[in-house]
Design an enzyme around this catalytic site. Structure first.
Site, PDB file in Angstrom:
ATOM      1  N   CYS A   1      -9.802 -12.323  32.641  1.00  0.00           N
ATOM      2  CA  CYS A   1      -8.494 -12.319  33.264  1.00  0.00           C
ATOM      3  C   CYS A   1      -8.727 -12.345  34.767  1.00  0.00           C
ATOM      4  O   CYS A   1      -9.853 -12.255  35.226  1.00  0.00           O
ATOM      5  CB  CYS A   1      -7.732 -11.064  32.883  1.00  0.00           C
ATOM      6  SG  CYS A   1      -7.647 -10.814  31.102  1.00  0.00           S
TER       7      CYS A   1
ATOM      8  N   TRP B   1      -5.966 -13.560  30.001  1.00  0.00           N
ATOM      9  CA  TRP B   1      -6.597 -14.346  28.948  1.00  0.00           C
ATOM     10  C   TRP B   1      -6.736 -13.372  27.793  1.00  0.00           C
ATOM     11  O   TRP B   1      -7.535 -12.433  27.853  1.00  0.00           O
ATOM     12  CB  TRP B   1      -7.967 -14.855  29.416  1.00  0.00           C
ATOM     13  CG  TRP B   1      -8.611 -15.804  28.460  1.00  0.00           C
ATOM     14  CD1 TRP B   1      -8.409 -17.146  28.371  1.00  0.00           C
ATOM     15  CD2 TRP B   1      -9.587 -15.486  27.466  1.00  0.00           C
ATOM     16  NE1 TRP B   1      -9.195 -17.674  27.377  1.00  0.00           N
ATOM     17  CE2 TRP B   1      -9.922 -16.685  26.811  1.00  0.00           C
ATOM     18  CE3 TRP B   1     -10.199 -14.309  27.061  1.00  0.00           C
ATOM     19  CZ2 TRP B   1     -10.853 -16.738  25.776  1.00  0.00           C
ATOM     20  CZ3 TRP B   1     -11.126 -14.360  26.029  1.00  0.00           C
ATOM     21  CH2 TRP B   1     -11.453 -15.568  25.404  1.00  0.00           C
TER      22      TRP B   1
ATOM     23  N   ASN C   1      -8.961  -6.025  34.094  1.00  0.00           N
ATOM     24  CA  ASN C   1      -9.776  -7.153  33.658  1.00  0.00           C
ATOM     25  C   ASN C   1     -10.952  -6.550  32.907  1.00  0.00           C
ATOM     26  O   ASN C   1     -11.624  -5.674  33.431  1.00  0.00           O
ATOM     27  CB  ASN C   1     -10.243  -7.923  34.908  1.00  0.00           C
ATOM     28  CG  ASN C   1     -11.092  -9.124  34.563  1.00  0.00           C
ATOM     29  OD1 ASN C   1     -11.198  -9.502  33.398  1.00  0.00           O
ATOM     30  ND2 ASN C   1     -11.690  -9.727  35.574  1.00  0.00           N
TER      31      ASN C   1
ATOM     32  N   GLU D   1     -24.732 -31.663  26.967  1.00  0.00           N
ATOM     33  CA  GLU D   1     -23.779 -31.327  28.023  1.00  0.00           C
ATOM     34  C   GLU D   1     -22.572 -32.285  27.997  1.00  0.00           C
ATOM     35  O   GLU D   1     -21.423 -31.869  28.150  1.00  0.00           O
ATOM     36  CB  GLU D   1     -24.489 -31.329  29.385  1.00  0.00           C
ATOM     37  CG  GLU D   1     -23.618 -31.093  30.597  1.00  0.00           C
ATOM     38  CD  GLU D   1     -22.797 -29.805  30.574  1.00  0.00           C
ATOM     39  OE1 GLU D   1     -23.001 -28.958  29.706  1.00  0.00           O
ATOM     40  OE2 GLU D   1     -21.902 -29.695  31.419  1.00  0.00           O
TER      41      GLU D   1
ATOM     42  N   GLU E   1     -14.415 -29.732  25.579  1.00  0.00           N
ATOM     43  CA  GLU E   1     -13.628 -28.700  26.254  1.00  0.00           C
ATOM     44  C   GLU E   1     -12.419 -29.239  27.004  1.00  0.00           C
ATOM     45  O   GLU E   1     -11.405 -28.563  27.058  1.00  0.00           O
ATOM     46  CB  GLU E   1     -14.492 -27.800  27.142  1.00  0.00           C
ATOM     47  CG  GLU E   1     -15.167 -28.464  28.302  1.00  0.00           C
ATOM     48  CD  GLU E   1     -16.020 -27.479  29.117  1.00  0.00           C
ATOM     49  OE1 GLU E   1     -17.023 -27.905  29.671  1.00  0.00           O
ATOM     50  OE2 GLU E   1     -15.659 -26.305  29.203  1.00  0.00           O
TER      51      GLU E   1
HETATM   52  C1  F6R Z   1     -18.445 -25.340  30.490  1.00  0.00           C
HETATM   53  C2  F6R Z   1     -18.572 -24.085  31.185  1.00  0.00           C
HETATM   54  C3  F6R Z   1     -19.093 -22.908  30.446  1.00  0.00           C
HETATM   55  C4  F6R Z   1     -19.942 -22.038  31.390  1.00  0.00           C
HETATM   56  C5  F6R Z   1     -20.341 -20.740  30.678  1.00  0.00           C
HETATM   57  C6  F6R Z   1     -21.236 -19.885  31.548  1.00  0.00           C
HETATM   58  O1  F6R Z   1     -17.999 -26.346  31.339  1.00  0.00           O
HETATM   59  O2  F6R Z   1     -18.237 -23.980  32.340  1.00  0.00           O
HETATM   60  O3  F6R Z   1     -19.804 -23.289  29.316  1.00  0.00           O
HETATM   61  O4  F6R Z   1     -21.077 -22.762  31.771  1.00  0.00           O
HETATM   62  O5  F6R Z   1     -19.193 -20.025  30.344  1.00  0.00           O
HETATM   63  O6  F6R Z   1     -20.617 -19.544  32.735  1.00  0.00           O
HETATM   64  P1  F6R Z   1     -21.441 -19.017  33.969  1.00  0.00           P
HETATM   65  O7  F6R Z   1     -22.300 -20.131  34.457  1.00  0.00           O
HETATM   66  O8  F6R Z   1     -20.420 -18.600  34.973  1.00  0.00           O
HETATM   67  O9  F6R Z   1     -22.278 -17.874  33.460  1.00  0.00           O
END
Ligand code: F6R
Length: 614
Positions: A2, A74, A100, A489, A496
């Site tokens: 959130c 969220w 949060n 990727e 998504e």
């Molecule tokens: C996909 C995406 C997520 C993040 C994942 C990790 O586009 O953004 O899969 O890569 O939630 O997030 P971080 O890098 O912030 O730990």
């Protein structure tokens, strides 16, 4: 997950809170709400859905109070609805809270409070917090001093299990806003005769560049003209202020239709800045922020790269680089798996954690686990002062600038680039790879920004392809070696933001089962950048063409005349860093498919930018 914002000062709090929520909208858009101190009482306004719904609540523009808190939800506990939206108040309506994180023992606490005469209006875990504060406040028979309020907050959070960043206001102490955090991000921005709070820096960057980064179990009592910090035992202490250099305009869209498109086009700059002065041709790589000795590195018998989602995909590319250059075995783990599978870790293990936000709950927990087993830990993050960077032994930063779109693009390519530089740094310490080959790789990396610009010139071509395929239900991505990493990727990006089902396979694996899914007309995207594997990859693509697939090939090779439907040519580079170029057409493809479908590219359904819950 959130997002929270807070304000105390001389302006109308509502304005600052709404602006902050709009910047944080990517953190979740199930509901939004604000609470403002108005004529000695708390005025709460909240609504299901986006911030725009909140802004349309009749009377919201009449709020003139100068102290307030706000939340973008969220959903975790309780469906997205108005009653489950934050802020939540206690039964006496004296304490308003935004939260949060997740309170894991909320059922137990709810039962305790119910037995003590409290009732609940929502299904959230959060609602126990204001009521617990009230409970402790009411049972404290000392005078009504500020300490009594702070003590009540402290006692309440001591009962909580889980993670939280909390903001609390009360008309009993209208000159204060109290905050505390544990395992959820919270920053305090210092202004002139006003102060700001947010779950992350971009939300309040337009107001200040001076930030305090609250630590776990640290409390702050925020006034408009001062901030007092307290440790877990409520002993007051001083705290260092940090100046954040990000430009507020870099968090805006700069004329692009969406943040994601802007961030895709920012990749030349992101890579240039990530390379920075970490190496030059003919000079060894160096990191100001880490100092790893040859003696230590020679004893490292295993490296783990642990991360989630796209960051984990960057780790997969990093594995190839480090194993090739350093000959140290590298295992890439999904953080949520790693933390529960009892991985083999000891003092000769180096654990690298990759996280754009630096706040991902599973990655942070994996880091803590590794440390508790004696491993050295190295964080790779894009956010200065984020939780992961504060707990790791070493931190190196990608300098991608704020990434706002939920779908990660420039953070991924910057992470791949930084891990490649780290691999070269290790190899130079160990002497494990011929220096002339490292110099060649350095030259290739230095050329990446201009080559990315060349890849971006394919924008229109990719848009045209997206126009042809955006109504499809399934797609497949194939590649070998690092091309397979990119396929993973590309497939994640498509899922998504376009909500199209897709699968990524190592091209040679297809015939072991998944080829049964290939039927007439299905779209298959092949990535072919490793010159040693061109023929093998082509054979695999032929297998799907024979079965009626339509193909798009991303390649940096001159391919023999084949029957591919579309080919996107990209510049050649070392196969170790080729994902930095080959992923870009896939990012653009997902973007344009999503646009064609009329979806909200920057804020895809069910997703949030920063996953600070398990
Ligand atoms: C996909 C995406 C997520 C993040 C994942 C990790 O586009 O953004 O899969 O890569 O939630 O997030 P971080 O890098 O912030 O730990």
């Amino acid at each position: 997950m959130c997002g929270i914002v807070g304000y105390i000062g001389t302006q109308k709090a509502k304005e600052v809170l709404i602006n902050g929520l709009l910047s944080l909208e990517y953190r979740g858009y199930d509901s939004a709400g604000i609470a403002v101190l108005e004529n000695n009482k708390i005025e709460v306004m909240k609504e299901k859905g986006r911030v725009s719904n909140l802004e349309n609540i009749p009377g919201i523009n009449n709020l003139s109070g100068t102290v307030g808190i706000a939340h973008k939800r969220w959903a975790t506990h309780g469906r997205p609805s108005k009653e489950n939206a934050h802020p939540h108040m206690d039964n006496s309506k004296n304490f308003a809270v935004v939260h949060n994180g997740i309170i894991e023992n909320y059922s137990e606490l709810r039962e305790f409070l119910t037995n003590n005469g409290y009732h609940f209006l929502s299904q959230t875990d959060t609602e126990v917090v204001p009521n617990l504060i009230h409970y402790y406040f009411n049972n404290d028979k000392s005078d009504n001093t500020l300490n009594k309020f702070l003590r009540a907050v402290k006692n309440a959070v001591s009962d909580l299990k889980g993670s939280y960043a909390l903001e609390i206001i009360t008309p009993l102490y209208p000159e204060t806003l109290v905050v505390v955090r544990k395992d959820s991000p919270l920053v305090i921005g210092k202004g002139h005769n006003e102060n700001f709070v947010a779950s992350d820096i971009p939300a309040i960057l337009r107001y200040t560049k001076d930030f305090y980064l609250l630590d776990d179990n640290e409390f702050a009592v925020i006034y408009k003209d001062k901030i007092n910090f307290y440790d877990v035992n409520l002993n007051i202490h001083n705290k260092e202020i940090k100046n954040i250099e990000w430009d507020a305009s870099s968090s805006e869209k700069d004329g692009y239709e969406d943040y994601m498109l802007k961030e895709i086009f920012e990749q030349p700059t992101a890579i240039r800045e990530t390379i920075g002065s970490r190496f030059r041709l003919g000079e060894k790589c160096s990191f100001d922020d880490i100092d790893i000795s040859a003696d230590y590195l020679k004893n490292v018998h295993k490296i783990y790269i642990v991360a989630c989602g796209t960051a984990m995909h960057a780790g997969l590319v990093g594995k190839n680089v480090i194993e090739k250059l350093c000959r140290i075995p590298v295992e890439v783990d999904i953080a949520s798996e790693y933390r529960y599978r009892n991985p083999i870790i000891d003092e000769n293990t180096l654990c690298i954690f990759v996280s754009q936000s630096g706040e991902t709950a599973d990655t942070l927990a994996a880091l803590r686990l590794s440390k508790s087993h004696g491993a050295r830990t190295l964080a790779i993050s894009n956010v200065i002062g984020s939780s992961i960077t504060r707990e790791a032994d070493y931190t190196i930063y990608t300098h991608a600038g704020p990434e706002i779109a939920v779908a990660s693009t420039k953070a991924y390519t910057s992470q791949v680039c930084l891990i490649a530089i780290l691999g070269m740094y290790f190899a130079e310490i160990l002497g494990s790879y011929p220096q002339e080959k490292i110099e060649k790789l350095k030259a290739d990396i230095l050329d990446l920004p201009s080559k990315i610009e060349a890849v971006l010139e394919n924008n229109e071509k990719i848009k045209e392809f997206a126009d042809k395929v955006y109504t499809e239900k399934d797609m497949f991505f194939l590649g070998r070696g690092t091309d397979y990493n990119v396929a993973l990727e590309g497939s994640l990006k498509l899922k998504e933001i376009s909500y199209i089902h897709s699968e990524a396979y190592a091209a040679g694996e297809l015939k072991h089962g998944p080829i049964a899914l290939i039927e007439n007309g299905v779209t298959v995207i092949g990535i072919i950048t490793n010159k040693d594997l061109v023929e093998k990859s082509i054979s695999n693509i032929q297998e799907v063409i024979t079965r009626g697939a339509k193909t798009l090939i991303i390649t940096n090779q001159v391919l023999p005349n084949n029957n591919f439907n579309h080919v996107i040519n990209i510049p050649e580079t070392s196969e170790l860093v080729s994902p930095i170029l080959s992923v870009i057409p896939l990012q653009l493809l997902s973007y344009y498919i999503s646009k064609n479908k009329g979806l909200d590219v920057d804020k895809p359904r069910n997703l949030a930018k920063s996953v600070t819950v398990e």
